[in-house]
Each structure stands twice: as structure tokens, then as C-alpha cells.
Design an enzyme around this catalytic site. Structure first.
Site, mmCIF file in Angstrom:
data_model
loop_
_atom_site.group_PDB
_atom_site.id
_atom_site.type_symbol
_atom_site.label_atom_id
_atom_site.label_comp_id
_atom_site.label_asym_id
_atom_site.label_seq_id
_atom_site.Cartn_x
_atom_site.Cartn_y
_atom_site.Cartn_z
ATOM 1 C CE LYS A 85 4.786 -3.554 3.530
ATOM 2 N NZ LYS A 85 4.686 -3.594 2.094
ATOM 3 C CG ASP A 97 0.843 -6.396 1.158
ATOM 4 O OD1 ASP A 97 0.043 -6.047 0.547
ATOM 5 O OD2 ASP A 97 1.842 -6.096 1.497
ATOM 6 N N GLY A 141 0.771 -1.136 0.198
ATOM 7 C CA GLY A 141 -0.016 -0.004 0.091
ATOM 8 C C GLY A 141 0.965 1.215 0.128
ATOM 9 C CB SER A 142 0.346 4.356 -1.535
ATOM 10 O OG SER A 142 0.600 3.991 -2.826
ATOM 11 N N GLY A 143 1.462 5.214 1.253
ATOM 12 C CA GLY A 143 1.658 5.873 2.524
ATOM 13 C C GLY A 143 2.803 5.415 3.451
ATOM 14 C CG HIS A 144 3.690 2.084 4.070
ATOM 15 N ND1 HIS A 144 2.938 2.188 5.320
ATOM 16 C CD2 HIS A 144 2.896 1.149 3.588
ATOM 17 C CE1 HIS A 144 2.142 1.698 5.708
ATOM 18 N NE2 HIS A 144 1.863 0.812 4.686
ATOM 19 C CG HIS A 169 -1.140 -0.633 7.691
ATOM 20 N ND1 HIS A 169 -0.586 -1.689 7.678
ATOM 21 C CD2 HIS A 169 -1.179 -0.312 6.349
ATOM 22 C CE1 HIS A 169 -0.002 -2.143 6.790
ATOM 23 N NE2 HIS A 169 -0.299 -1.204 5.943
#
Length: 330
Positions: free
Chosen positions: A104, A109, A53-56, A218
Site C-alpha cells: 500500500k 510501507d 500496520g495493524s488496526g485494518h 489512519h
């Protein structure tokens, strides 16, 4: 909502366009959400593909380049990429030497990379997989069965990427990646919640004057909440949590990672405390990396990752790397 965005629906695409503009050494497919080394496929080299996911950020697109990943697949914010992205990436970077998926340990995922591996193999691409599950804070969480994958992802991608760059075969690159994961443990702390563009408000409630010990990337709950602690007290708690599980017999690689909104001034001060604790526990530090590498949007906080290093792992860690977010030796 104070965010430097246009609208929540286009935040990932907008970021990918910005990556393309800043890094001509990358090929960025905005429509299909794949970031590639421009020189891929590299003849004779195993290709590492990761995503999440984006945001990391900078995980994972910031780690695409010589000595690390061949491709990254960004999903929507805090959402797994879809199998089509991984299959497209694998086909684009495979030189015939095979592809290693770095995954991960989050349920979405894991399932999507499993499906992608089957589809890619049907197309003639040899696939191996390594699961990163380094977080010692909790056994299961909102998004996982087993331990979460966090800061050790950087160690796996860098060290296995160096092995691939040297021309190691797929079986060897996979074995190195697994060894790094087995020797790595992490623990994270949140001082504030993060805010996703879609929600526009904090993802969880963390009262003023409290912190969460063992948070996930998250915003998943950790071990416990306590009144605010000093940097030294947090270092004592986090390092002891890691050492209770890892128990290294030799020197370690150390990552002191910011969660997105913690200034470097604070991270370096915290790094000093982590070094103090490790020294008191008799654990020598071979290499240290400090900064924002595996983040959670605008969360304030930090994580500590240790990897028990041997001579080969140190050599591969020191090997040249040239990516947007990690660069040395070239």
C-alpha cells in the site's frame, strides 16, 4: 478507555494468538509477526506477500489462504512492519516460482518493502512488487507521496492471488496486479474518529454533527468537512469523486467497505444508494462485496472502491478463495 484489550503494548500479539487459535489452517509466528498458509510453500506457485500496520483487520492476515495471500506481515497499530518480517515471510513461502510483494502506498510501507526486496533477492528469492494507490481523495497526505492505498488492496490481492493459484508465472501475476490497481479507485468517508490503543482517545477532532469526506484509513484528513449528510447524499459525493477519476467504459467490481464501527444495516442501505448512483451514471455493476474488509479500528464510516473489470478479471475474481475473511467457491 473502553477497549477489549489487556494492555496496549500486547494488543497485536494477543490478536495473533487469537488468530492462531481460531484458524488452524494458518501458521502464526507470534514472536516474529508473520502469518502463513500452513501448506506454504506450494510447489510451482508464485507466492503473494503483503502487510501493513495493524488496526485494518481483516487486512491483511484475514486474506491469507488458497486463492489469495501466501503470507501477511502485521506491524504495530498503524505502523509499517519491518523488513525482517517480509524477508522471513518471503523465504517461508517461496517455492522457487518467485514472490510478489503487494504494498500500500504509505511511506513506511514503501521504504520497508523496498529494503526487504533487496535483502530477499540477496538470499536468492525472486521478488516483484506492485504499489496500490487507489484513493482519489487527495494527492498527498500525512503518510504518503501520491495517492493512498486503500480498498483496492483487496481487489489486487484476490485477483492476483487467483492468477497465482492457477500457476501463472511471476511476470504474469505482477502484470495482473498492476492492471487491477490501474483500474481501481476509492473514496472514504468518516462519521467519527478512531481511537488507537496507545492513545486511548480519538486520533483527530471531528465535531458532533459533522463528517469528513475523503478520509484516509489512519484518520488522515480528506477533502473537506461538512454537516452530516444522508446516505444518498454521501453516495452521490463518493461515487462522483471516484467516477471523475476512473471513467469506466464497462462493468465494475464494487466494494462497499465499512471502516470498523458501521453496522451492516447501514452499509447495505448505503450499498443501495451506491447502486442507484451508478445506475444513474450508466455504470453497470458486475459484482458487489459489502462488509468490513479494510478498516480503521473503531472508526464509523465507509469507503467505495470500483474496479473496471474485463472478462479475465471477473473470472479471477470469481475463482475459489479460502481465507479467514473471504471465502467462496470451495
Amino acid at each position: 478507555m473502553r477497549m477489549l484489550i489487556n494492555v496496549p503494548e500486547t494488543v497485536v500479539a494477543d490478536a495473533l494468538r487469537g488468530i492462531a487459535a481460531a484458524h488452524p489452517e494458518l501458521t502464526v509466528d507470534v514472536e516474529n509477526r508473520v502469518v502463513l498458509r500452513r501448506d506454504a510453500p506450494v510447489a510451482g506457485q508464485v507466492a503473494l506477500v503483503s502487510g501493513g500496520g495493524s488496526g485494518h483487520e481483516p487486512l491483511h492476515a484475514g486474506f491469507v489462504g488458497p486463492g489469495m495471500l501466501a503470507a501477511a506481515c502485521p506491524g504495530e497499530v498503524f505502523t509499517s512492519p519491518v523488513p525482517d518480517q517480509m524477508v522471513r515471510a518471503a523465504a517461508a513461502v517461496d517455492s522457487g516460482a518467485g514472490v510478489l510483494f503487494v504494498v500500500k502506498n504509505y511511506t513506511g510501507d514503501v521504504l520497508n518493502f523496498e529494503m526487504a526486496a533487496e535483502l530477499a533477492e540477496d538470499e536468492g528469492v525472486q521478488i516483484a512488487k506492485v504499489l496500490v494507490d487507489d484513493d482519489v481523495a487527495v494527492t498527498d497526505s500525512l503518510y504518503t507521496a501520491g495517492r493512498r492505498g486503500t480498498g483496492a488492496t483487496l481487489f489486487v490481492e484476490k485477483i492476483a492471488g487467483a492468477a497465482a493459484q492457477e500457476g501463472a508465472p511471476l511476470e504474469r501475476v505482477e502484470a495482473v496486479a498492476r492492471r487491477v490497481n490501474e483500474r481501481s479507485r476509492s473514496f472514504g468517508v468518516a462519521l467519527s474518529a478512531c481511537t488507537t490503543p496507545a492513545k486511548g482517545s480519538p486520533t483527530f477532532d471531528l465535531p458532533e454533527g459533522e463528517l469528513e469526506l475523503g478520509i484516509g484509513i489512519h484518520g488522515e484528513p480528506g477533502r473537506e468537512r461538512r454537516p452530516m449528510m444522508t446516505s444518498g447524499e454521501i453516495a452521490d459525493f463518493a461515487v462522483d469523486a471516484v467516477l471523475d477519476d476512473l471513467r469506466p467504459k464497462g462493468p465494475v467490481l464494487l466494494l462497499v467497505n465499512g471502516m470498523g464501527a458501521t453496522p451492516l444495516l447501514e452499509l447495505y442501505g448505503f450499498n443501495a444508494e451506491v447502486h442507484r448512483v451508478l445506475g444513474e451514471r450508466g455504470v453497470p455493476v458486475a459484482r458487489t462485496l459489502v462488509g468490513d474488509y479494510v478498516t480503521s479500528l473503531d472508526m464509523a464510516g465507509c469507503s467505495v472502491t470500483l474496479c473496471e473489470a474485463d472478462e479475465e478479471l471477473l473470472r479471477l475474481w470469481d475463482a475459489p478463495v479460502s481465507t479467514a475473511a473471504l471465502r467462496w467457491g470451495r
